[in-house]
Motif scaffolding. Sequence first.
Motif, PDB file in Angstrom:
ATOM      1  N   VAL A 163     -27.382  17.492  22.269  1.00  0.00           N
ATOM      2  CA  VAL A 163     -26.089  17.087  21.710  1.00  0.00           C
ATOM      3  C   VAL A 163     -25.043  18.134  22.081  1.00  0.00           C
ATOM      4  O   VAL A 163     -25.173  19.301  21.723  1.00  0.00           O
ATOM      5  CB  VAL A 163     -26.171  16.989  20.170  1.00  0.00           C
ATOM      6  CG1 VAL A 163     -24.847  16.467  19.601  1.00  0.00           C
ATOM      7  CG2 VAL A 163     -27.325  16.103  19.741  1.00  0.00           C
ATOM      8  N   ALA A 167     -15.708  19.299  17.387  1.00  0.00           N
ATOM      9  CA  ALA A 167     -14.987  18.679  16.274  1.00  0.00           C
ATOM     10  C   ALA A 167     -13.741  17.966  16.790  1.00  0.00           C
ATOM     11  O   ALA A 167     -13.249  17.023  16.172  1.00  0.00           O
ATOM     12  CB  ALA A 167     -14.620  19.740  15.245  1.00  0.00           C
ATOM     13  N   ASP A 247     -14.576  24.571  27.869  1.00  0.00           N
ATOM     14  CA  ASP A 247     -15.974  24.633  28.291  1.00  0.00           C
ATOM     15  C   ASP A 247     -16.060  24.480  29.795  1.00  0.00           C
ATOM     16  O   ASP A 247     -15.364  23.650  30.386  1.00  0.00           O
ATOM     17  CB  ASP A 247     -16.787  23.518  27.618  1.00  0.00           C
ATOM     18  CG  ASP A 247     -16.937  23.750  26.142  1.00  0.00           C
ATOM     19  OD1 ASP A 247     -17.251  24.888  25.759  1.00  0.00           O
ATOM     20  OD2 ASP A 247     -16.716  22.813  25.360  1.00  0.00           O
TER      21      ASP A 247
HETATM   22  C1  OOB Z   1     -19.960  21.325  17.663  1.00  0.00           C
HETATM   23  O1  OOB Z   1     -18.622  21.334  17.401  1.00  0.00           O
HETATM   24  P1  OOB Z   1     -17.691  22.612  17.272  1.00  0.00           P
HETATM   25  O2  OOB Z   1     -16.308  22.093  17.177  1.00  0.00           O
HETATM   26  O3  OOB Z   1     -18.193  23.496  16.184  1.00  0.00           O
HETATM   27  O4  OOB Z   1     -17.852  23.458  18.610  1.00  0.00           O
HETATM   28  C2  OOB Z   1     -17.592  22.861  19.864  1.00  0.00           C
HETATM   29  C3  OOB Z   1     -17.996  23.793  20.973  1.00  0.00           C
HETATM   30  C4  OOB Z   1     -17.955  23.139  22.326  1.00  0.00           C
HETATM   31  O5  OOB Z   1     -16.651  23.126  22.863  1.00  0.00           O
HETATM   32  C5  OOB Z   1     -18.917  24.019  23.083  1.00  0.00           C
HETATM   33  O6  OOB Z   1     -18.277  25.203  23.471  1.00  0.00           O
HETATM   34  C6  OOB Z   1     -19.965  24.350  22.069  1.00  0.00           C
HETATM   35  O7  OOB Z   1     -19.358  24.228  20.803  1.00  0.00           O
HETATM   36  N1  OOB Z   1     -21.116  23.443  22.145  1.00  0.00           N
HETATM   37  C7  OOB Z   1     -22.095  23.547  23.054  1.00  0.00           C
HETATM   38  C8  OOB Z   1     -23.011  22.511  22.780  1.00  0.00           C
HETATM   39  N2  OOB Z   1     -22.547  21.807  21.728  1.00  0.00           N
HETATM   40  C9  OOB Z   1     -21.392  22.403  21.365  1.00  0.00           C
HETATM   41  N3  OOB Z   1     -22.269  24.409  24.063  1.00  0.00           N
HETATM   42  C10 OOB Z   1     -23.379  24.256  24.814  1.00  0.00           C
HETATM   43  N4  OOB Z   1     -24.298  23.280  24.614  1.00  0.00           N
HETATM   44  C11 OOB Z   1     -24.160  22.395  23.615  1.00  0.00           C
HETATM   45  N5  OOB Z   1     -25.090  21.447  23.434  1.00  0.00           N
HETATM   46  O8  OOB Z   1     -20.588  22.341  17.922  1.00  0.00           O
HETATM   47  C12 OOB Z   1     -20.584  19.994  17.665  1.00  0.00           C
HETATM   48  C13 OOB Z   1     -19.858  18.869  17.342  1.00  0.00           C
HETATM   49  C14 OOB Z   1     -20.462  17.627  17.369  1.00  0.00           C
HETATM   50  C15 OOB Z   1     -21.802  17.531  17.694  1.00  0.00           C
HETATM   51  C16 OOB Z   1     -22.526  18.661  17.997  1.00  0.00           C
HETATM   52  C17 OOB Z   1     -21.923  19.890  17.991  1.00  0.00           C
END
Ligand code: OOB
Length: 370
Positions: A163, A167, A247
Amino acid sequence: MRPTSGTPQASPAAEDMALLLLSGGTTGLPKLIPRSHADYLYNGRAAGEVCGHSSDTVYLATLPVAFNYTMNCPGVLGTLAVGGKVVLAANPDPSYCFELIERERVTITAINPQLAPVWLAERGGTRADLSSLRVLQVGSARLADDVARQIITEFTGTVLQQVFGMAEGLLCLTRLDDSPEIIATTQGRPISPADDVRVTDDEDRDVSDGEVGELLARGPYTLRGYYRAPEHNAKTFTDDGYYRTGDRVRRLPSGHLIVAGRSKDQINRGGEKIPATEVENHLQAHPAIQSIALLPTPDPDLGERSVAFIVPTGASTPTRRELAAFLTERGVAAYKVPDEVRTVETMPLTPVGKMDKKALAVLLDKGTSA
Ligand code: OOB
């Protein structure tokens, strides 16, 4: 979006703001993300479709429900939207969660990469019956390919789903019928056919598939602006409305994305760029390392050099020389080997549970270890 007053609206319009989420950035001040009823409902439903959600679905909320990930990807709301059942875990401890999975016949749950090794270790020794668990989601930070492979091998009868979401909107999931190799090595592809993603160079020109660039996103459930932040919005969105995710990704011809790091999370070592995530991803596979973060620190000769903050698995932290041998063995270029190694007892985390590099940078400034 209609302006909101202090009194609750009896019948909000679909495009009215439903809630404000917090941006998960690990640098700078968090921003507010307005999400509308329509976009948030769509987000949960579209994610549910990818996960094969139905009224038989039992979702275990292992992580806090206030995270967009747990709330709606498909999470709590996406499960309730199809008449499924939601079980709330009091904590993410695997022995307790495995008991819940057995008792409630849980079909899907979601964890993050920090939990993955702990859940894997418990999986090996548990007597709990996990046969109901169809999908194990892992996301919110980069899952190391090796750990993904272990999950695929150890969690028999369960499909791993990577996943990659934010947000701000855009949500990428591996599909349940993707090959094990795609599931182990990519962070999924957008959930909606209307998601419009671009991978661009520094001049906002599209790069070819397979090349690393910055991910830009626009689509039915991706924000068009942070709440009351015009200056930040002017920098964070293109003129035609794409959100600059920050990213760095590679896109495969199949549309799957591989997260290579963040544009801000790069160390410029004498002109050579080190993507912190790439090195962290490798070192995370080291048996003596529980958790690792790579940060830049000013260097009189190089401009910047790299410092690895390490939470060791056991009593001792691997030396720089040991890390160099490990990385060389894995084909990593010498300039990417951390210049310095520091031991920390625990990794500082942000309120949303991400590695807090800002807090580590403060330690760096003070020249201390935690
Ligand atoms: C989730 O949302 P946020 O807003 O806390 O963070 C988003 C950021 C992304 O832009 C990326 O930099 C990182 O977290 N991220 C990942 C990742 N999932 C999120 N980086 C590497 N691999 C992944 N699988 O973190 C979020 C929102 C919805 C669903 C899942 C996670």
